[in-house]
Design a protein around this motif. Structure first.
Motif, PDB file in Angstrom:
ATOM      1  N   PRO A 102     -20.455  -2.028   4.813  1.00  0.00           N
ATOM      2  CA  PRO A 102     -19.230  -1.390   5.313  1.00  0.00           C
ATOM      3  C   PRO A 102     -18.333  -2.374   6.061  1.00  0.00           C
ATOM      4  N   GLY A 103     -18.951  -3.328   6.779  1.00  0.00           N
ATOM      5  CA  GLY A 103     -18.151  -4.324   7.486  1.00  0.00           C
ATOM      6  C   GLY A 103     -17.316  -5.151   6.524  1.00  0.00           C
ATOM      7  N   MET A 104     -17.903  -5.525   5.397  1.00  0.00           N
ATOM      8  CA  MET A 104     -17.159  -6.264   4.369  1.00  0.00           C
ATOM      9  C   MET A 104     -16.001  -5.428   3.839  1.00  0.00           C
ATOM     10  N   ASN A 105     -16.238  -4.141   3.583  1.00  0.00           N
ATOM     11  CA  ASN A 105     -15.172  -3.279   3.071  1.00  0.00           C
ATOM     12  C   ASN A 105     -14.013  -3.172   4.060  1.00  0.00           C
ATOM     13  N   LEU A 106     -14.314  -3.090   5.342  1.00  0.00           N
ATOM     14  CA  LEU A 106     -13.248  -3.008   6.343  1.00  0.00           C
ATOM     15  C   LEU A 106     -12.502  -4.336   6.463  1.00  0.00           C
ATOM     16  N   ALA A 107     -13.220  -5.443   6.296  1.00  0.00           N
ATOM     17  CA  ALA A 107     -12.555  -6.750   6.301  1.00  0.00           C
ATOM     18  C   ALA A 107     -11.611  -6.873   5.107  1.00  0.00           C
ATOM     19  N   LEU A 108     -12.076  -6.413   3.933  1.00  0.00           N
ATOM     20  CA  LEU A 108     -11.226  -6.433   2.742  1.00  0.00           C
ATOM     21  C   LEU A 108     -10.021  -5.514   2.919  1.00  0.00           C
ATOM     22  N   ALA A 109     -10.237  -4.369   3.572  1.00  0.00           N
ATOM     23  CA  ALA A 109      -9.125  -3.441   3.816  1.00  0.00           C
ATOM     24  C   ALA A 109      -8.074  -4.091   4.712  1.00  0.00           C
ATOM     25  N   THR A 110      -8.511  -4.858   5.695  1.00  0.00           N
ATOM     26  CA  THR A 110      -7.575  -5.552   6.583  1.00  0.00           C
ATOM     27  C   THR A 110      -6.720  -6.544   5.802  1.00  0.00           C
ATOM     28  N   LEU A 111      -7.382  -7.368   4.969  1.00  0.00           N
ATOM     29  CA  LEU A 111      -6.660  -8.353   4.169  1.00  0.00           C
ATOM     30  C   LEU A 111      -5.713  -7.666   3.181  1.00  0.00           C
ATOM     31  N   THR A 112      -6.152  -6.538   2.621  1.00  0.00           N
ATOM     32  CA  THR A 112      -5.326  -5.819   1.652  1.00  0.00           C
ATOM     33  C   THR A 112      -4.098  -5.208   2.306  1.00  0.00           C
ATOM     34  N   ALA A 113      -4.267  -4.660   3.513  1.00  0.00           N
ATOM     35  CA  ALA A 113      -3.120  -4.094   4.232  1.00  0.00           C
ATOM     36  C   ALA A 113      -2.086  -5.180   4.511  1.00  0.00           C
ATOM     37  N   ILE A 114      -2.563  -6.376   4.867  1.00  0.00           N
ATOM     38  CA  ILE A 114      -1.647  -7.501   5.101  1.00  0.00           C
ATOM     39  C   ILE A 114      -0.916  -7.858   3.803  1.00  0.00           C
ATOM     40  N   ALA A 115      -1.666  -7.885   2.686  1.00  0.00           N
ATOM     41  CA  ALA A 115      -1.060  -8.218   1.393  1.00  0.00           C
ATOM     42  C   ALA A 115      -0.027  -7.168   0.984  1.00  0.00           C
ATOM     43  N   ILE A 116      -0.326  -5.897   1.220  1.00  0.00           N
ATOM     44  CA  ILE A 116       0.626  -4.818   0.889  1.00  0.00           C
ATOM     45  C   ILE A 116       1.891  -4.966   1.725  1.00  0.00           C
ATOM     46  N   GLY A 117       1.715  -5.221   3.017  1.00  0.00           N
ATOM     47  CA  GLY A 117       2.875  -5.408   3.885  1.00  0.00           C
ATOM     48  C   GLY A 117       3.725  -6.578   3.445  1.00  0.00           C
ATOM     49  N   ALA A 118       3.060  -7.686   3.056  1.00  0.00           N
ATOM     50  CA  ALA A 118       3.792  -8.871   2.597  1.00  0.00           C
ATOM     51  C   ALA A 118       4.536  -8.585   1.296  1.00  0.00           C
ATOM     52  N   ALA A 119       3.880  -7.843   0.385  1.00  0.00           N
ATOM     53  CA  ALA A 119       4.509  -7.508  -0.894  1.00  0.00           C
ATOM     54  C   ALA A 119       5.752  -6.641  -0.673  1.00  0.00           C
ATOM     55  N   LEU A 120       5.646  -5.686   0.241  1.00  0.00           N
ATOM     56  CA  LEU A 120       6.801  -4.828   0.538  1.00  0.00           C
ATOM     57  C   LEU A 120       7.924  -5.631   1.193  1.00  0.00           C
ATOM     58  N   ALA A 121       7.547  -6.559   2.060  1.00  0.00           N
ATOM     59  CA  ALA A 121       8.562  -7.392   2.713  1.00  0.00           C
ATOM     60  C   ALA A 121       9.314  -8.235   1.692  1.00  0.00           C
ATOM     61  N   LEU A 122       8.588  -8.769   0.714  1.00  0.00           N
ATOM     62  CA  LEU A 122       9.208  -9.608  -0.305  1.00  0.00           C
ATOM     63  C   LEU A 122      10.085  -8.807  -1.263  1.00  0.00           C
ATOM     64  N   SER A 123       9.759  -7.513  -1.422  1.00  0.00           N
ATOM     65  CA  SER A 123      10.534  -6.680  -2.353  1.00  0.00           C
ATOM     66  C   SER A 123      11.589  -5.842  -1.637  1.00  0.00           C
TER      67      SER A 123
END
Length: 229
Positions: A102-123
């Motif tokens: 579960p710790g790995m999944n939450l770490a991946l969720a953190t990185l994914t949220a950052i990636a989503i935010g960056a993608a929205l910022a770029l678009s």
């Protein structure tokens, strides 16, 4: 690509689910190795090759059926082998190994949220279109899948990771009895998640117990993505 197409709808759930499950299982193996048990490495399970982790029902049939039906998608992989006796501290080592997934999944969720935010910022604050939309939808679903898997696996019952945590916290005599329940883990899983809700609709474990905390955690990651965007 048509988002209403069944192949598209299935792909944007199955791809994130398989990746999240593989990382979850490898995290168990990494933690076990770090704590003294190299069994997963010896059996070639410290690999990101999905084929080595696939459970025909939990990784393929069930998620595929849920995706086609438009229902919430979840699943599981073949558990990474861990031999408690090989850990330097078997009791607390198993707790750490259980929490690593579960710790790995939450770490991946953190990185994914950052990636989503960056993608929205770029678009410009709007979801991308065209082929980029497929990648973006995979990111969105990857975030949801990781959060759900983390909370789902913390259910305090065998064969979930939360069940191993409970076993480590119980006094040794009770822990031994608790561990015996794990022999019936798969049947217990089917009963609690499938049969029981059919008999008693109000006993919907996923909807009533996993859903609310998963949504609360997901909201935190959505807020993180929004702050970056």
């Amino acid at each position: 690509m048509n988002p209403e197409n069944i192949v598209y709808r299935t792909a944007v759930w199955i791809i994130p689910l398989v990746i999240a499950i593989v990382f979850h299982e490898v995290a168990h193996g990494w933690m076990a190795k770090w704590l003294g048990d190299p069994t997963a490495q010896e059996r070639r399970r410290l690999s990101f090759n999905p084929i080595r982790h696939v459970d025909p029902i939990g990784t393929v049939i069930l998620p595929l059926g849920l995706a086609i039906a438009g229902a919430p998608v979840f699943g599981w992989a073949k558990p990474v082998p861990v031999i408690a006796q090989r850990l330097r501290n078997p009791r607390w080592g198993m707790v750490a190994v259980a929490l690593a997934g579960p710790g790995m999944n939450l770490a991946l969720a953190t990185l994914t949220a950052i990636a989503i935010g960056a993608a929205l910022a770029l678009s410009g604050g709007t979801p991308p279109t065209g082929m980029a939309a497929f990648v973006f939808q995979n990111l969105v679903n990857f975030l949801q899948v990781n959060v759900f898997l983390a909370i789902f696996n913390l259910l305090p019952m065998p064969p979930f990771d939360g069940g191993h945590v409970v076993e480590g916290l119980l006094p040794r005599p009770l822990a031994a009895q608790w561990a015996k329940i794990g022999q019936f883990g798969f049947l217990l899983l089917l009963f609690v998640l499938v049969v029981l809700p059919m008999i008693v609709p109000s006993a919907d474990v996923v909807g009533r117990i996993v859903g609310p905390p998963a949504q609360a955690v997901l909201n935190v990651f959505i807020a993180l993505a929004g702050a970056i965007a």
